[in-house]
Write an enzyme that holds these catalytic residues in place. Structure first.
Site, PDB file in Angstrom:
ATOM      1  N   ASP A  11       0.909  -1.215  -0.098  1.00 24.85           N
ATOM      2  CA  ASP A  11      -0.055  -0.132   0.122  1.00 24.85           C
ATOM      3  C   ASP A  11       0.774   1.324   0.079  1.00 24.85           C
ATOM      4  O   ASP A  11       2.243   1.305   0.078  1.00 24.85           O
ATOM      5  CB  ASP A  11      -0.728  -0.115   1.273  1.00 24.85           C
ATOM      6  CG  ASP A  11      -0.139   0.216   2.480  1.00 24.85           C
ATOM      7  OD1 ASP A  11       0.930  -0.729   2.705  1.00 24.85           O
ATOM      8  OD2 ASP A  11      -0.671   1.051   3.407  1.00 24.85           O
TER       9      ASP A  11
ATOM     10  N   HIS B 233       1.992  -8.887  -3.624  1.00 23.55           N
ATOM     11  CA  HIS B 233       0.624  -7.709  -3.406  1.00 23.55           C
ATOM     12  C   HIS B 233       1.519  -6.283  -3.188  1.00 23.55           C
ATOM     13  O   HIS B 233       1.938  -5.876  -2.201  1.00 23.55           O
ATOM     14  CB  HIS B 233      -0.065  -8.074  -1.943  1.00 23.55           C
ATOM     15  CG  HIS B 233      -1.219  -7.369  -1.820  1.00 23.55           C
ATOM     16  ND1 HIS B 233      -2.389  -7.351  -2.339  1.00 23.55           N
ATOM     17  CD2 HIS B 233      -1.238  -6.006  -0.956  1.00 23.55           C
ATOM     18  CE1 HIS B 233      -3.092  -6.486  -1.918  1.00 23.55           C
ATOM     19  NE2 HIS B 233      -2.549  -5.724  -0.991  1.00 23.55           N
TER      20      HIS B 233
ATOM     21  N   ASP C 274       2.375 -17.304  -4.678  1.00 23.14           N
ATOM     22  CA  ASP C 274       2.691 -16.294  -5.251  1.00 23.14           C
ATOM     23  C   ASP C 274       1.518 -15.550  -5.977  1.00 23.14           C
ATOM     24  O   ASP C 274       1.736 -15.789  -7.081  1.00 23.14           O
ATOM     25  CB  ASP C 274       4.072 -16.808  -6.056  1.00 23.14           C
ATOM     26  CG  ASP C 274       4.375 -15.368  -6.837  1.00 23.14           C
ATOM     27  OD1 ASP C 274       4.219 -14.329  -6.390  1.00 23.14           O
ATOM     28  OD2 ASP C 274       5.095 -15.745  -7.820  1.00 23.14           O
TER      29      ASP C 274
ATOM     30  N   GLU D 117       2.495  -9.955   0.550  1.00 21.58           N
ATOM     31  CA  GLU D 117       2.759  -8.495   0.425  1.00 21.58           C
ATOM     32  C   GLU D 117       4.384  -8.464   0.573  1.00 21.58           C
ATOM     33  O   GLU D 117       5.189  -9.327   0.915  1.00 21.58           O
ATOM     34  CB  GLU D 117       2.054  -7.910   1.752  1.00 21.58           C
ATOM     35  CG  GLU D 117       2.105  -6.300   1.327  1.00 21.58           C
ATOM     36  CD  GLU D 117       0.739  -5.646   2.019  1.00 21.58           C
ATOM     37  OE1 GLU D 117       0.204  -6.228   2.907  1.00 21.58           O
ATOM     38  OE2 GLU D 117       1.050  -4.253   1.958  1.00 21.58           O
TER      39      GLU D 117
HETATM   40  O1  9MR Z   1       2.771  -6.329   9.388  1.00 14.41           O
HETATM   41  C1  9MR Z   1       1.265  -6.475   9.881  1.00 14.41           C
HETATM   42  C2  9MR Z   1       1.159  -7.621  10.598  1.00 14.41           C
HETATM   43  O2  9MR Z   1       2.106  -7.987  11.384  1.00 14.41           O
HETATM   44  C3  9MR Z   1      -0.132  -7.793  10.950  1.00 14.41           C
HETATM   45  O3  9MR Z   1      -0.728  -8.927  11.237  1.00 14.41           O
HETATM   46  C4  9MR Z   1      -1.170  -7.310   9.597  1.00 14.41           C
HETATM   47  C5  9MR Z   1      -2.601  -7.153  10.009  1.00 14.41           C
HETATM   48  O4  9MR Z   1      -2.951  -6.214  10.993  1.00 14.41           O
HETATM   49  O5  9MR Z   1      -0.874  -5.945   9.179  1.00 14.41           O
HETATM   50  C6  9MR Z   1       0.427  -5.715   8.750  1.00 14.41           C
HETATM   51  O6  9MR Z   1       1.024  -4.561   8.338  1.00 14.41           O
HETATM   52  C7  9MR Z   1       0.433  -4.165   6.910  1.00 14.41           C
HETATM   53  C8  9MR Z   1      -0.052  -2.803   7.605  1.00 14.41           C
HETATM   54  O7  9MR Z   1      -1.099  -2.548   8.434  1.00 14.41           O
HETATM   55  C9  9MR Z   1      -0.281  -1.784   6.338  1.00 14.41           C
HETATM   56  N1  9MR Z   1       0.789  -1.916   5.330  1.00 14.41           N
HETATM   57  C10 9MR Z   1       0.951  -3.272   4.755  1.00 14.41           C
HETATM   58  C11 9MR Z   1       1.499  -4.141   5.982  1.00 14.41           C
HETATM   59  C12 9MR Z   1       2.145  -5.500   5.587  1.00 14.41           C
HETATM   60  O8  9MR Z   1       0.867  -6.170   5.337  1.00 14.41           O
END
Ligand code: 9MR
Ligand code: ZN
Length: 553
Positions: free
Chosen positions: A165, A477, A523, A532
């Site tokens: 994102d 992602h 993937d 991601e």
């Molecule tokens: O890395 C984060 C992971 O530990 C959490 O379980 C997850 C759900 O809350 O969110 C991940 O962080 C995301 C963040 O909220 C927004 N940017 C992308 C991050 C990676 O997925």
């Protein structure tokens, strides 16, 4: 200055039958080298690219590995040290992908994982001289509004996109910066004359520090006048899969938290020491900012956490307590200033720390431990010993976990969560830190096994770094990776990796229930809980490569 676009991608191997798993980047000549085989066999050969056997031996039967569900045979070719390019073949003619044996096998992937930060730069355009085909226009450069008071406009451009994102989050940034800055602090020789082909290359400052400065300049903008630090700068909801310059929705700055304020103080204090030699004014600015945030923390002793407000769906990075964050801040501030008030407070905080070895955004106590262990000022030797023992005990325990896994990953079944590759890489960091404390290389083999896993010695067979190896992730992602219309993926991106909890709709569709943890991966661009990328999943990889390269210099 060499400004050519750096690229050594290899197309994915389509005939890979996923029976033999090797580190696709390759092995250092004197490292442990084990291929994992998941089909019955008795012997194996190391073949060169002319198809000639160069080494052979019997396989050993490891047996059932519970994290992957695989019945494993191991082909140990550690004794074979001849430089070259090879593949493994079993007695019934199964073949692995290619790998090299060379003293430089980590160089390209190390560079690529660092260069990834350039590709994530925000607030500027990426030019083809540095980005090759992966250019984008100037993005996210309009002023943001304060979420709680829309009459306040703030200029918070710059830094790196967090992940797939386009949000920018302070605690995530502090964690990534800490890994990168500690990599530099502990292994400086590795970064000397090591060019990333970024606009700043050749300016007399190590490229890693120029790249980190992008993010530091951004977090400095996230500090309020009274020292409190805002949690994040994002749009209200995640952008669709468009290029960053096309994401023009209103940007907001979200409330001040004690978590962000503490992590900010910590990382600015750490950075002030590192940049002193190169730019005194910048170093001073960092330390003043860190101390201002420390004042805010002292005046606001209550935990002030974060939860997404109604109507906002960007990352929340919530944490249940700020004890570890405050401990980290105090340890870095003491190391930077030697002031007694910080030491008094950190001793108190050290008794309440939740994890003294936590190295991720969610538990940063280990970063505080590291700061204290490395502190060159007068320290409480008992406390130092206690913190060192925390790492040593953990390394000892994790080495056993690695030995009990057929793939050598020091990963219990419960570690396969969202971003499991970060769990794995942080474990690699713990092995490296243990060796630093004990001034030997006893855990090097274990640290390296985590890299072997990352680059192909795992039950999915993927190299989890885009562009590295013959079978690597290509569909993370990651918004620009889709929106740029280029078939190949931006290189150097570390995928989150298997997540047994399958926390997105596509993962639930694609992965059958009951799949063993290490195989809960696809993937697939839709699978944000599996594939991601983030700034704090690349950073422990950079740290680990730096440590492995440094100990061989
Ligand atoms: O890395 C984060 C992971 O530990 C959490 O379980 C997850 C759900 O809350 O969110 C991940 O962080 C995301 C963040 O909220 C927004 N940017 C992308 C991050 C990676 O997925
Ligand atoms: Zn941007």
């Amino acid at each position: 200055m060499d400004t050519t676009y750096f690229d050594n991608r290899v197309p994915n191997h389509t005939k890979f039958d996923k029976m033999i798993f090797v580190n696709q980047a390759g092995y250092l000549p004197d490292s442990e080298k084990k291929a994992v085989i998941t089909v019955f066999c008795k012997t194996f050969q190391v073949m060169n690219t002319d198809g000639k056997p160069c080494f052979e031996g019997p396989v050993s039967h490891f047996g059932l590995d519970k994290t992957s569900g695989d019945d494993i045979y191991l082909a140990d070719f550690s004794a074979f040290q001849t430089l070259g390019t090879y593949y493994i073949q079993t007695d019934d003619a199964h073949q692995s992908l290619h790998f090299s044996i060379d003293s430089k096998v980590y160089t390209d992937v190390f560079r690529a994982t660092m260069k990834a930060y350039y590709f994530l730069r925000c607030g500027c355009a990426l030019e083809s001289a540095y980005a090759g085909p992966f250019t984008h226009g100037k993005c996210h450069d309009k002023t943001a509004l304060l979420w709680e008071d829309r009459s306040v406009e703030l200029e918070v451009s710059g830094g790196w996109h967090d992940a797939g994102d386009y949000g920018r989050y302070v605690t995530a940034a502090a964690c990534a910066l800490a890994h990168l800055l500690y990599a530099y602090k502990l292994y400086p020789t590795v970064f000397k004359d090591f060019h990333l082909h970024i606009p700043e290359s050749g300016n007399g400052i190590p490229d890693i520090l120029s790249e980190c400065r992008q993010e530091l300049e951004w977090i400095l903008k996230m500090q309020r006048k009274d020292g409190g630090v805002y949690h994040k700068a994002t749009t209200q909801v995640h952008a669709p899969f468009v290029m960053p310059e096309e994401d023009t929705a209103q940007m907001f700055v979200f409330p001040v938290c004690s978590l962000d304020t503490a992590d900010f103080a910590a990382v600015c204090a750490l950075a002030s020491g590192i940049y002193e030699k190169y730019d005194e004014a910048f170093s001073k600015r960092l330390l003043e900012a860190a101390q201002l945030s420390a004042e805010w923390l002292a005046k606001n002793p209550e935990f002030l956490g974060f939860e997404n407000p109604e109507g906002c769906n960007t990352g929340d990075y919530s944490e249940p307590t700020d004890v570890d964050n405050r401990f980290w801040a105090l340890a870095e501030l003491y190391a930077a200033t030697g002031m007694k008030e910080y030491h008094d407070a950190l001793e108190k905080a050290s008794h309440k720390v939740f994890s003294k070895v936590g190295l991720g955004y969610h538990a940063v106590g280990g970063l505080g431990s590291l700061a204290y262990i490395l502190c060159e000022r007068q320290v409480d030797l008992k406390l130092k010993k206690r913190l060192e023992n925390g790492f040593l005990k953990q390394a000892k325990k994790l080495a056993k976990v690695s030995d009990s896994c057929g793939y050598g990953a020091a990963m219990e079944e419960s570690y396969y969560i969202w971003g499991s590759n970060q769990v794995l890489l942080k474990i690699g960091m713990i092995f490296a830190i243990a060796d630093m404390i004990e001034k030997n290389n006893n855990y090097r083999k274990y640290a390296e096994r985590q890299i072997h896993y990352l680059l192909g010695v795992n039950a999915t067979g993927y190299s989890y770094v885009s562009g590295t190896g013959e079978f690597n992730i290509q569909n993370p992602h990651l918004r620009p990776a889709f929106a740029d219309g280029i078939e190949e993926c931006i290189p150097g991106m570390v995928s989150g990796g298997p997540n047994r909890y399958l926390m997105d709709p596509d993962a639930k569709l694609l992965i059958p229930k009951g799949t063993p943890p290490m195989k809960c991966f696809a993937d697939d661009m839709g699978c944000y809980s599996l594939n991601e990328i983030t700034i704090y999943w690349n950073s422990p990889a950079v740290f680990l490569f730096a440590s492995l390269i440094c100990s061989k210099e």
